[in-house]
Design a protein around this motif. Structure first.
Motif, PDB file in Angstrom:
ATOM      1  N   ARG A 286      -3.702  -5.705   4.792  1.00 19.59           N
ATOM      2  CA  ARG A 286      -4.603  -4.745   3.896  1.00 19.59           C
ATOM      3  C   ARG A 286      -3.920  -5.001   2.417  1.00 19.59           C
ATOM      4  NH1 ARG A 286      -7.173   0.460   4.059  1.00 19.59           N
ATOM      5  NH2 ARG A 286      -6.471   2.010   2.393  1.00 19.59           N
ATOM      6  N   PRO A 287      -4.885  -4.981   1.461  1.00 21.16           N
ATOM      7  CA  PRO A 287      -4.373  -5.293   0.252  1.00 21.16           C
ATOM      8  C   PRO A 287      -3.673  -4.032  -0.542  1.00 21.16           C
ATOM      9  CG  PRO A 287      -6.850  -5.862   0.270  1.00 21.16           C
ATOM     10  CD  PRO A 287      -6.423  -5.097   1.587  1.00 21.16           C
ATOM     11  N   ALA A 288      -2.529  -4.208  -1.180  1.00 17.19           N
ATOM     12  CA  ALA A 288      -1.698  -2.970  -1.644  1.00 17.19           C
ATOM     13  C   ALA A 288      -2.640  -2.292  -2.682  1.00 17.19           C
ATOM     14  CB  ALA A 288      -0.439  -3.561  -2.280  1.00 17.19           C
ATOM     15  N   VAL A 289      -3.651  -2.947  -3.400  1.00 18.96           N
ATOM     16  CA  VAL A 289      -4.437  -2.259  -4.175  1.00 18.96           C
ATOM     17  C   VAL A 289      -5.343  -1.045  -3.732  1.00 18.96           C
ATOM     18  CG1 VAL A 289      -6.544  -3.857  -4.288  1.00 18.96           C
ATOM     19  CG2 VAL A 289      -5.831  -2.745  -6.472  1.00 18.96           C
ATOM     20  N   MET A 290      -5.692  -1.097  -2.422  1.00 22.62           N
ATOM     21  CA  MET A 290      -6.617  -0.136  -1.781  1.00 22.62           C
ATOM     22  C   MET A 290      -5.755   1.064  -1.699  1.00 22.62           C
ATOM     23  SD  MET A 290      -8.578  -2.274   1.103  1.00 22.62           S
ATOM     24  CE  MET A 290      -9.539  -0.799   1.358  1.00 22.62           C
ATOM     25  N   ASP A 291      -4.329   1.126  -1.554  1.00 24.28           N
ATOM     26  CA  ASP A 291      -3.574   2.417  -1.616  1.00 24.28           C
ATOM     27  C   ASP A 291      -3.318   2.793  -3.031  1.00 24.28           C
ATOM     28  OD1 ASP A 291      -3.412   2.317   1.315  1.00 24.28           O
ATOM     29  OD2 ASP A 291      -1.674   1.102   1.294  1.00 24.28           O
ATOM     30  N   GLU A 292      -3.204   1.658  -3.949  1.00 29.06           N
ATOM     31  CA  GLU A 292      -2.685   2.224  -5.375  1.00 29.06           C
ATOM     32  C   GLU A 292      -3.996   2.759  -5.688  1.00 29.06           C
ATOM     33  OE1 GLU A 292      -2.036  -1.577  -7.142  1.00 29.06           O
ATOM     34  OE2 GLU A 292      -0.032  -1.964  -6.165  1.00 29.06           O
ATOM     35  N   LEU A 293      -5.090   2.450  -5.766  1.00 20.77           N
ATOM     36  CA  LEU A 293      -6.247   3.115  -6.117  1.00 20.77           C
ATOM     37  C   LEU A 293      -7.042   4.050  -5.523  1.00 20.77           C
ATOM     38  CD1 LEU A 293      -8.054  -0.289  -7.577  1.00 20.77           C
ATOM     39  CD2 LEU A 293      -6.948   1.212  -8.800  1.00 20.77           C
ATOM     40  N   GLN A 294      -6.434   4.347  -4.182  1.00 21.44           N
ATOM     41  CA  GLN A 294      -6.553   5.513  -3.237  1.00 21.44           C
ATOM     42  C   GLN A 294      -8.169   5.126  -2.752  1.00 21.44           C
ATOM     43  OE1 GLN A 294      -6.127   9.104  -5.174  1.00 21.44           O
ATOM     44  NE2 GLN A 294      -3.887   9.165  -4.862  1.00 21.44           N
TER      45      GLN A 294
END
Length: 220
Positions: free
Chosen positions: A184-192
């Protein structure tokens, strides 16, 4: 049989990775030739690690912006490669200027030519890649198409049915091979970002990139 797989740009590696694995498993002699330089910054180590494939065996070292100049340089360098290396078949990928250059040289050397992802058409002759596609398909002895549309286009343009092989979208082979390794790309959590509340799309045509603002307004 000695097979040369020619790639002209980074995206091509994603398509040839499954072919290389199949050839390795079958014990087929092959070489991977890249049109660019060995120190090409777009070919970071992670690309080959992610695809679980080896780096190219040969780098032609071509590096220029002008497409006509690039075509000439690739033709000259690839001709030298074919003269120095016994080759029974050359597989070219996609529709780049470098791909067309390699295809022309291959046929001039009297070597069998195969085109992966043949039959792709935009039917817009003003697109440089459309010209490349027509030339490559017209020269090819074997046309590997992704589906019925590609096969139909090749047939309409006069290709013999015995030359056309509908092999499907080879990108699916790469996805299936790597499916268990997806993270899972970290950006998905970063951008919620959560499921079903975002859209992913890519732009790789100048005409589309020039209309980015219009596309953004449509999406929003």
């Amino acid at each position: 049989m000695n097979i040369c797989i020619f790639v002209g740009a980074r995206p091509n590696f994603i398509k040839v990775a499954p072919i290389l694995r199949a050839m390795d498993a079958a014990g087929v002699d092959h070489s991977l030739v890249y049109a660019g330089r060995e120190d090409d910054p777009t070919l970071e180590a992670s690309l080959f690690d992610d695809l679980q494939m080896s780096r190219p065996d040969v780098y032609l070292g071509v590096d220029c912006e002008n497409l006509n100049e690039l075509t000439g340089q690739v033709m000259s360098a690839f001709e030298r490669y074919l003269q120095d290396n016994k080759t029974d078949t050359v597989i070219v990928v996609d529709d780049l200027a470098s791909t067309m250059a390699a295809a022309i040289v291959t046929k001039k050397q009297g070597i069998r030519l195969a085109h992966l992802v043949a039959g792709t058409r935009s039917f817009d002759i003003n697109m440089p890649k459309e010209i490349n596609r027509l030339v490559i398909d017209g020269l090819s002895d074997l046309l590997f198409t992704a589906g019925i549309g590609g096969s139909s286009a090749a047939t309409r343009e006069g290709a013999e049915s015995s030359k056309i092989y509908q092999v499907g979208n080879i990108l699916m082979d790469t996805l299936r091979f790597n499916h268990q390794r997806f993270v899972r790309p970290a950006v998905m959590d970063e951008l919620q970002l959560t499921e079903n509340n975002y859209i992913v799309f890519t732009l790789n045509r100048k005409a589309l990139i020039a209309q980015t603002d219009e596309l953004r307004s449509l999406l929003l």
